[in-house]
Design a protein around this motif. Structure first.
Motif, PDB file in Angstrom:
ATOM      1  N   ASP A   4      29.510  31.113  66.967  1.00  0.00           N
ATOM      2  CA  ASP A   4      28.043  31.174  67.031  1.00  0.00           C
ATOM      3  C   ASP A   4      27.511  30.643  68.366  1.00  0.00           C
ATOM      4  O   ASP A   4      26.327  30.298  68.481  1.00  0.00           O
ATOM      5  CB  ASP A   4      27.427  30.383  65.868  1.00  0.00           C
ATOM      6  N   ASP A   5      28.395  30.557  69.353  1.00  0.00           N
ATOM      7  CA  ASP A   5      28.026  30.182  70.725  1.00  0.00           C
ATOM      8  C   ASP A   5      27.556  28.737  70.851  1.00  0.00           C
ATOM      9  O   ASP A   5      26.763  28.411  71.736  1.00  0.00           O
ATOM     10  CB  ASP A   5      26.952  31.127  71.284  1.00  0.00           C
ATOM     11  N   ILE A   6      28.016  27.880  69.956  1.00  0.00           N
ATOM     12  CA  ILE A   6      27.765  26.452  70.095  1.00  0.00           C
ATOM     13  C   ILE A   6      28.828  25.877  71.029  1.00  0.00           C
ATOM     14  O   ILE A   6      30.016  26.199  70.913  1.00  0.00           O
ATOM     15  CB  ILE A   6      27.789  25.753  68.724  1.00  0.00           C
ATOM     16  N   LYS A   7      28.402  25.050  71.974  1.00  0.00           N
ATOM     17  CA  LYS A   7      29.335  24.467  72.948  1.00  0.00           C
ATOM     18  C   LYS A   7      29.597  22.989  72.692  1.00  0.00           C
ATOM     19  O   LYS A   7      30.690  22.489  72.939  1.00  0.00           O
ATOM     20  CB  LYS A   7      28.790  24.650  74.364  1.00  0.00           C
ATOM     21  N   TYR A   8      28.576  22.282  72.214  1.00  0.00           N
ATOM     22  CA  TYR A   8      28.686  20.835  72.015  1.00  0.00           C
ATOM     23  C   TYR A   8      28.802  20.524  70.525  1.00  0.00           C
ATOM     24  O   TYR A   8      27.897  20.842  69.755  1.00  0.00           O
ATOM     25  CB  TYR A   8      27.471  20.130  72.613  1.00  0.00           C
ATOM     26  N   PHE A   9      29.902  19.872  70.153  1.00  0.00           N
ATOM     27  CA  PHE A   9      30.206  19.644  68.738  1.00  0.00           C
ATOM     28  C   PHE A   9      30.358  18.151  68.451  1.00  0.00           C
ATOM     29  O   PHE A   9      30.852  17.406  69.290  1.00  0.00           O
ATOM     30  CB  PHE A   9      31.529  20.317  68.353  1.00  0.00           C
ATOM     31  N   GLN A  10      29.968  17.771  67.240  1.00  0.00           N
ATOM     32  CA  GLN A  10      30.270  16.423  66.758  1.00  0.00           C
ATOM     33  C   GLN A  10      30.918  16.519  65.398  1.00  0.00           C
ATOM     34  O   GLN A  10      30.477  17.292  64.540  1.00  0.00           O
ATOM     35  CB  GLN A  10      29.019  15.549  66.672  1.00  0.00           C
ATOM     36  N   MET A  11      31.984  15.735  65.207  1.00  0.00           N
ATOM     37  CA  MET A  11      32.665  15.647  63.919  1.00  0.00           C
ATOM     38  C   MET A  11      32.770  14.186  63.505  1.00  0.00           C
ATOM     39  O   MET A  11      33.021  13.312  64.341  1.00  0.00           O
ATOM     40  CB  MET A  11      34.074  16.249  63.993  1.00  0.00           C
ATOM     41  N   ASP A  12      32.574  13.929  62.222  1.00  0.00           N
ATOM     42  CA  ASP A  12      32.766  12.602  61.652  1.00  0.00           C
ATOM     43  C   ASP A  12      33.779  12.741  60.527  1.00  0.00           C
ATOM     44  O   ASP A  12      33.457  13.252  59.442  1.00  0.00           O
ATOM     45  CB  ASP A  12      31.441  12.040  61.128  1.00  0.00           C
ATOM     46  N   LEU A  13      35.007  12.315  60.796  1.00  0.00           N
ATOM     47  CA  LEU A  13      36.107  12.490  59.851  1.00  0.00           C
ATOM     48  C   LEU A  13      36.319  11.226  59.023  1.00  0.00           C
ATOM     49  O   LEU A  13      36.303  10.112  59.561  1.00  0.00           O
ATOM     50  CB  LEU A  13      37.398  12.818  60.601  1.00  0.00           C
ATOM     51  N   LEU A  14      36.537  11.409  57.728  1.00  0.00           N
ATOM     52  CA  LEU A  14      36.921  10.290  56.863  1.00  0.00           C
ATOM     53  C   LEU A  14      38.418  10.078  57.035  1.00  0.00           C
ATOM     54  O   LEU A  14      39.220  10.983  56.804  1.00  0.00           O
ATOM     55  CB  LEU A  14      36.590  10.602  55.402  1.00  0.00           C
ATOM     56  N   LEU A  15      38.809   8.874  57.449  1.00  0.00           N
ATOM     57  CA  LEU A  15      40.200   8.616  57.795  1.00  0.00           C
ATOM     58  C   LEU A  15      40.997   8.100  56.606  1.00  0.00           C
ATOM     59  O   LEU A  15      40.486   7.327  55.794  1.00  0.00           O
ATOM     60  CB  LEU A  15      40.266   7.585  58.927  1.00  0.00           C
ATOM     61  N   PRO A  16      42.260   8.508  56.510  1.00  0.00           N
ATOM     62  CA  PRO A  16      43.119   7.949  55.459  1.00  0.00           C
ATOM     63  C   PRO A  16      43.465   6.505  55.791  1.00  0.00           C
ATOM     64  O   PRO A  16      43.712   6.159  56.956  1.00  0.00           O
ATOM     65  CB  PRO A  16      44.365   8.846  55.529  1.00  0.00           C
ATOM     66  N   LEU A  17      43.448   5.645  54.790  1.00  0.00           N
ATOM     67  CA  LEU A  17      43.749   4.236  55.018  1.00  0.00           C
ATOM     68  C   LEU A  17      45.237   4.046  55.283  1.00  0.00           C
ATOM     69  O   LEU A  17      46.077   4.556  54.542  1.00  0.00           O
ATOM     70  CB  LEU A  17      43.333   3.400  53.806  1.00  0.00           C
ATOM     71  N   ILE A  18      45.548   3.321  56.338  1.00  0.00           N
ATOM     72  CA  ILE A  18      46.935   2.966  56.640  1.00  0.00           C
ATOM     73  C   ILE A  18      46.981   1.466  56.906  1.00  0.00           C
ATOM     74  O   ILE A  18      46.202   0.934  57.674  1.00  0.00           O
ATOM     75  CB  ILE A  18      47.491   3.745  57.854  1.00  0.00           C
TER      76      ILE A  18
END
Length: 204
Positions: free
Chosen positions: A35-49
């Motif tokens: 969709d021609d988006i260039k700037y992305f942000q992701m917020d990932l839930l991390l597995p506990l280690i």
């Protein structure tokens, strides 16, 4: 119900673990890219280690880096595959800030991704972006600044305005967070191009 011809909003299920999170984030990233988006942000839930009874992350941000880096790498491998990049082409990995575990993944002319970006590293990220091809995607994953604070992480005056202007370019394309609310674990989930969804589960 009568079909009015409108396209229904996609609904996505809550991922059951890090593998499903990565799979969903890969799909969301490529959909947004198309969709021609260039700037992305992701917020990932991390597995506990290495979690203890007292602290989920006794090793702090560096321990979180060990959990997050493989997830981001899998997402980037998926993107490079979707973009038909040769398998021999791999992202170069550098550490931008050792103390805050800020990682940089870059394949010149193709993609740049930053894990755990901070307010202190944002000027450098902006410089990297300005030096890149105008169409090269930039992905911020799990930013460490806090929004909505009385005193901004970005300072005041021109520096704050410059940071906010740059960040306004970014579109959240994937987010999964869990918070504790009224005795329940509440998960807030978003996957491009759908809607924000809230899931709750009472303990017991």
């Amino acid at each position: 119900a009568q079909d009015d011809g409108s396209k229904p909003e996609p609904q996505y299920r809550l991922p059951k673990g890090p593998e499903e999170t990565v799979s969903q984030a890969k799909a969301a990233l490529f959909e947004a890219y198309k969709d021609d988006i260039k700037y992305f942000q992701m917020d990932l839930l991390l597995p506990l280690i290495g979690a203890t009874d007292l602290d989920d992350w006794p090793g702090g941000i560096r321990q979180q880096f060990k959990a997050a880096a493989p997830m981001l790498e899998d997402i980037l491998v998926g993107l490079l595959s979707d973009l038909k990049v040769e398998e021999s082409e791999m992202c170069e990995i550098r550490i931008m800030d050792q103390a805050d575990a800020v990682g940089l993944w870059e394949l010149p002319g193709v993609v740049t991704a930053v894990l755990f970006p901070t307010a202190e590293t944002l000027p450098r990220i902006r410089e990297i972006d300005e030096a890149c091809d105008s169409e090269q995607p930039l992905i911020l994953t799990n930013p460490q600044w806090q929004e909505g604070q009385l005193v901004s992480d970005f300072g005041i005056g021109p520096s704050k305005r410059k940071a906010e202007e740059f960040l306004s370019k970014f579109t959240t394309i994937y987010s999964l967070k869990t918070i504790r609310m009224f005795g329940e674990n509440v998960s807030v989930h978003y996957r491009y191009p759908g809607k924000w969804q809230v899931f709750s589960r009472a303990e017991g």
